[in-house]
Every structure is written in structure tokens, then in C-alpha cells.
Design a protein around this motif. Structure first.
Motif, short mmCIF file in Angstrom:
data_model
loop_
_atom_site.label_atom_id
_atom_site.label_comp_id
_atom_site.label_asym_id
_atom_site.label_seq_id
_atom_site.Cartn_x
_atom_site.Cartn_y
_atom_site.Cartn_z
N CYS A 120 0.84 -1.20 0.00
CA CYS A 120 0.00 0.00 0.00
C CYS A 120 0.87 1.25 0.00
O CYS A 120 2.08 1.18 0.18
CB CYS A 120 -0.94 0.00 1.21
SG CYS A 120 -0.06 -0.10 2.79
N ARG A 121 0.24 2.38 -0.21
CA ARG A 121 0.95 3.67 -0.17
C ARG A 121 0.24 4.60 0.82
O ARG A 121 -0.91 4.36 1.20
CB ARG A 121 0.98 4.31 -1.55
CG ARG A 121 -0.39 4.70 -2.10
CD ARG A 121 -0.26 5.38 -3.45
NE ARG A 121 -1.54 5.80 -3.98
CZ ARG A 121 -2.31 5.06 -4.76
NH1 ARG A 121 -1.92 3.84 -5.09
NH2 ARG A 121 -3.46 5.52 -5.21
N GLU A 122 0.94 5.64 1.21
CA GLU A 122 0.37 6.60 2.16
C GLU A 122 -0.51 7.63 1.44
O GLU A 122 -0.23 8.02 0.31
CB GLU A 122 1.49 7.33 2.91
CG GLU A 122 2.31 6.41 3.80
CD GLU A 122 3.43 7.14 4.49
OE1 GLU A 122 3.27 7.49 5.66
OE2 GLU A 122 4.46 7.39 3.84
N ARG A 123 -1.54 8.06 2.12
CA ARG A 123 -2.40 9.12 1.58
C ARG A 123 -1.64 10.44 1.65
O ARG A 123 -1.14 10.82 2.70
CB ARG A 123 -3.71 9.20 2.37
CG ARG A 123 -4.70 10.20 1.81
CD ARG A 123 -6.05 10.12 2.51
NE ARG A 123 -6.83 8.99 2.01
CZ ARG A 123 -7.10 7.90 2.72
NH1 ARG A 123 -6.62 7.77 3.95
NH2 ARG A 123 -7.82 6.93 2.21
N ALA A 127 -4.70 14.92 -0.86
CA ALA A 127 -6.01 14.31 -0.59
C ALA A 127 -6.70 14.94 0.61
O ALA A 127 -7.89 14.69 0.84
CB ALA A 127 -5.83 12.81 -0.36
N GLY A 257 -3.60 7.52 6.86
CA GLY A 257 -4.20 6.38 6.20
C GLY A 257 -3.35 5.82 5.07
O GLY A 257 -2.48 6.50 4.52
N ILE A 259 -3.41 3.36 1.43
CA ILE A 259 -4.26 3.00 0.31
C ILE A 259 -3.63 1.82 -0.43
O ILE A 259 -2.49 1.92 -0.89
CB ILE A 259 -4.42 4.18 -0.67
CG1 ILE A 259 -4.95 5.41 0.07
CG2 ILE A 259 -5.35 3.80 -1.82
CD1 ILE A 259 -4.89 6.68 -0.75
N GLU A 261 -2.27 -0.57 -3.21
CA GLU A 261 -1.76 -0.26 -4.56
C GLU A 261 -2.46 -1.16 -5.59
O GLU A 261 -1.93 -2.20 -5.96
CB GLU A 261 -0.25 -0.49 -4.61
CG GLU A 261 0.55 0.48 -3.77
CD GLU A 261 1.02 1.68 -4.59
OE1 GLU A 261 0.44 1.92 -5.67
OE2 GLU A 261 1.95 2.36 -4.14
N ASN A 262 -3.62 -0.73 -6.07
CA ASN A 262 -4.43 -1.63 -6.90
C ASN A 262 -4.68 -1.15 -8.32
O ASN A 262 -5.61 -1.62 -8.98
CB ASN A 262 -5.76 -1.92 -6.20
CG ASN A 262 -5.66 -3.14 -5.30
OD1 ASN A 262 -5.24 -4.20 -5.73
ND2 ASN A 262 -6.02 -2.98 -4.04
N THR A 276 -12.47 -1.48 1.67
CA THR A 276 -11.06 -1.80 1.89
C THR A 276 -10.15 -1.18 0.85
O THR A 276 -8.95 -1.04 1.10
CB THR A 276 -10.84 -3.32 1.86
OG1 THR A 276 -11.14 -3.81 0.54
CG2 THR A 276 -11.69 -4.04 2.88
N LYS A 277 -10.69 -0.81 -0.31
CA LYS A 277 -9.93 -0.36 -1.48
C LYS A 277 -9.06 -1.48 -2.04
O LYS A 277 -8.18 -1.26 -2.88
CB LYS A 277 -9.05 0.85 -1.14
CG LYS A 277 -9.82 2.04 -0.59
CD LYS A 277 -10.82 2.59 -1.58
CE LYS A 277 -11.43 3.89 -1.10
NZ LYS A 277 -12.30 3.75 0.07
N HIS A 300 -6.10 -5.66 2.07
CA HIS A 300 -6.64 -4.75 3.08
C HIS A 300 -5.51 -4.44 4.05
O HIS A 300 -4.61 -5.25 4.26
CB HIS A 300 -7.85 -5.33 3.81
CG HIS A 300 -7.60 -6.60 4.56
ND1 HIS A 300 -7.90 -6.76 5.89
CD2 HIS A 300 -7.05 -7.78 4.18
CE1 HIS A 300 -7.56 -7.98 6.29
NE2 HIS A 300 -7.04 -8.62 5.26
#
Length: 418
Positions: A120-123, A127, A257, A259, A261-262, A276-277, A300
Motif C-alpha cells: 500500500c501507499r500513504e495518503r 487528498a 491512512g 491505500i 496499490e491496486n 477496503t480499497k 486490506h
């Protein structure tokens, strides 16, 4: 352009990718390829020099690099092939993976199965839409962690942290130990976003104030951050007029938060969960695209790296079963629906005909709940119930529901306070 056929390709060599590769090899899968865009294996663990890793898997407390090294050694000992500095450009629904790196140039791998483990990456600040100028001194918590732990540089002298996620809490302690003054951690929610142990060990033990229901409402400074204005927020997270407080600081860390990486998953046609994104998966961690699996923080966001590795092992076992022609996936599915008090569940559906006696359902609560029962309800009947003394949104929990009692088209997971 070279097209190469491979049995199992794992994208991402952080804790999820490493654990999946090792488990797949142990299960007899000889053709395993691990792809990593960084120049080293290990992912984010390389910069997590604090301890607390490995208690569930290795039964001892390790730092992040030590945890990663355990798996990296296994990768080497087992002869698992991996490619570093390799960027995956795209994945399609036929499991064709387009990559590029300095050694091979452009190459396509046609995979029998794919495990997504990109993390995942940081918001970012963009944003959040915080009013004010755009000076230097504003960092994501993970970026500041890299500066301190890998580059050996302090981001500043005095700091405010926005968000009480675990990385931010850990950095509050880390910066204090490096001689910085952390003046406050502000959290817009009425409850902390990180684990209770991190609240205690990283804030309370160092007398760092945690301001719940507060956020940053103004950034001050031209070339370098000079200070921030914080305000209390109401139940709708709107700043309350008259509660403004100016804090002088030269550093603002954002821990607001993570996010998954999708982007690659979406390109392959994988359906995502709005909560969950991450991907929608069944009990085998298979996505909506046959033969593509997801695990770890790309699925998640997890609390503990140990849980990431354990989940990755499940994904690897499922992928290997499929490649050996023993897949249990089916077309008839039971939807897992988050009900009262539950924010999300993983998996989101269960294939009928599963050979597992019990299905493990992970979930997070939507708020702090005390003395609560979590029920699994199918066709109006409670088929499983478990008591929890306390549920908090920052900590993931799970229940195991009996497969034989799953009837109809859906099962409701709800949390009921006694």
C-alpha cells in the motif's frame, strides 16, 4: 518482445510476496518468479528498525529488517528466482504481465497464476486539502521514517503529527529519540487510529500529547514550515470555530491512512471493495479474475506484519492447488455482508462446496464497542457467535464460521453490544 511462460508469478517482494514465494516452493511449485520494483527484497520492512515483528510466525520479537532477512535467506536457500528493479507496467485478464527492467528491457510473462502482493501507499497531503502555503517540512510519516532510519537525516527540530496511524505513532517515538520535540499528535477521529500498544509505548511513555477530534486547519510558512493551526472538530468532522490553536513547528508529518496499490489489479479487471480499497476475494483469496490472488496490504491494510505473511501463505497454497488442478473455486457463491457495527469483512464471498470445515472471516469494527457479541447470521439464524470484551477500528479481529451451516446466498456479520 520476449514472451515467457511461467507457472506462478508474484508481484511485490515485501513481507507478503516473500512469504507467498517461500510457501509456494514448500508446496512443491518449482516454477516461481518474484518481481520487485525496488533494488532490494524486503519492501517497507527495511526501514522499520523498531521491534515487535515475528511473534506469531517465529515466536520471537524481531525488528523489521530481521523479519525480512529470515525470508530472504529462505528465498536464497530454496533457489527461488526473483528480479529486482523490475517495474510491472500492466496485467491483463489473461494473466499476461508486461514488465521492464535494465537487464531484460521490455518482457511479457504469461502466468498460470498471479499473486498480487504490491502493498500500500500513504495518503498524501493533496487528498486532505489543508488550507495554507506549500513550504518544505511537510512529509508523509513513511518518508520521514526512511530519512531517519535509512538516510540518517532528521526531518527537522520540532514536529506536529496529523493522524494517529501506527507509522505516525512509531515516528513520534523515533523522532523524540533522535532529539526532536514532538509537540502533538492530532487525530480527527474520536478514537486513535493505531494499535493500543503503540499509543502507550510511543506517546504515553514519552509524554507526547494525543489530541483526539482535532485536525490541522492551516499551514503557515513560505519556504519552510513555521507552524500549524489546529482545531477541534464536531461529530461531522467540521472544525469548530473558536477552538483554533497555533503550534510553532518546522515539521508536519502526515499519518492519515494507507491505500492499497491496486491500479494494476483494476487494469486486469479485478473488482475492488469500496470499503477496503482492495480486491473482492473468496475464502481462497482468489479475486474476481480466475487465477489472480491477492494478499497482504494490497488486499486490506493489516495491523501486524505477521498477519500479512500468514495471509500470503494461504494465497500461495490456493494458487498452487489451482496450478495442480485441485482448485476449489466455484461459480455459486455466498456473499459475506458487513452488518451493524462492522465496517468491512475479508473475504467478501465464500464459494459453495468449500472443503474447509470452518471459514476464517476477518473484520474491523466501525467504532469502539465494549462487551460485544459478533454474530454470523444466515437465513435469519445465528450460526456462530463470539464474545469480545472490546472492539476498536484500529485492530483487526476474526471469527471462524462453520461451513456446513452456510445456507442461501449470503451471511451477515454483525456486532451487537450486550
Amino acid at each position: 518482445m520476449i514472451i515467457e511462460e511461467r507457472s506462478l508469478v508474484i508481484i511485490g517482494a515485501g513481507p507478503a510476496g516473500l512469504a507467498a514465494a517461500v510457501k509456494a516452493k514448500k508446496k512443491g511449485m518449482e516454477d516461481v518468479l518474484l518481481l520487485e520494483r525496488d533494488n532490494q527484497l524486503g519492501g517497507i520492512l527495511k526501514q522499520c528498525i523498531h521491534n515487535g515483528f515475528g511473534l506469531h510466525i517465529f515466536k520471537e520479537e524481531l525488528t523489521g529488517p530481521e523479519f525480512a532477512l529470515r525470508y530472504i535467506r529462505k528465498i536464497s536457500e530454496m533457489g527461488i528466482e526473483y528480479k529486482l528493479d523490475t517495474m510491472v507496467i500492466s496485467i491483463d485478464e489473461n494473466k499476461n504481465i508486461t514488465t521492464v527492467n535494465p537487464q531484460d528491457g521490455l518482457r511479457i510473462y504469461k502466468a498460470g497464476a498471479i499473486i498480487l502482493a504490491m502493498g500500500c501507499r500513504e495518503r498524501p497531503r493533496g487528498a486532505l486539502r489543508i488550507p495554507g502555503t506549500n513550504p518544505s517540512g511537510i512529509f508523509s510519516a513513511g518518508t520521514a521514517q526512511r530519512f531517519v532510519n535509512i538516510e540518517g537525516m532528521k526531518p527537522g527540530k520540532t514536529a506536529v503529527i496529523l493522524g494517529s496511524g501506527d507509522i505516525g505513532l512509531i515516528m513520534a517515538r523515533r523522532m523524540t529519540l533522535e532529539g526532536m520535540k514532538v509537540k502533538a499528535v492530532c487525530e480527527i477521529m474520536p478514537h486513535p487510529g493505531g494499535l493500543t500498544r503503540n499509543i502507550v509505548q510511543c506517546l504515553e511513555d514519552f509524554d507526547i500529547p494525543l489530541k483526539l477530534s482535532h485536525t490541522v486547519t492551516q499551514i503557515h510558512g513560505r519556504t519552510r514550515l513555521e507552524g500549524v493551526t489546529i482545531s477541534r472538530v464536531d461529530e461531522n468532522y467540521r472544525p469548530i470555530e473558536g477552538t483554533e490553536q497555533y503550534i510553532k513547528c518546522d515539521t508536519l508529518l502526515l499519518s492519515v491512512g494507507l491505500i492499497p496499490e491496486n491500479e494494476l489489479a483494476e487494469e486486469a479487471g479485478v473488482l475492488l471493495d469500496p470499503a477496503t480499497k482492495g480486491a473482492l476475494v473468496n475464502q481462497n483469496l482468489e479475486t474476481s479474475v480466475d487465477g489472480i490472488y491477492a494478499c497482504g496490504n494490497v488486499l486490506h491494510v493489516h495491523d501486524l506484519v505477521d498477519y500479512v505473511a500468514l495471509e500470503a501463505e494461504r494465497a500461495a497454497e490456493s494458487a498452487v492447488r489451482r496450478l495442480k488442478g485441485k482448485s476449489e473455486s466455484g461459480t455459486k457463491r455466498i456473499s459475506v455482508i458487513p452488518g451493524n457495527g462492522v465496517r468491512y469483512t475479508v473475504p467478501q464471498f465464500i464459494d459453495k462446496g468449500s472443503k474447509d470445515e470452518k471459514i476464517k472471516i476477518y473484520f474491523r469494527s466501525g467504532s469502539i464497542l465494549k462487551s460485544v457479541r459478533v454474530n454470523a447470521v444466515c437465513k435469519g439464524k445465528t450460526i456462530y457467535s463470539k464474545k469480545f470484551k472490546r472492539l476498536v477500528p484500529a485492530e483487526m479481529e476474526y471469527i471462524k464460521i462453520p461451513t456446513e451451516d452456510l445456507k442461501g446466498s449470503k451471511v451477515l456479520i454483525e456486532a451487537v453490544e450486550k
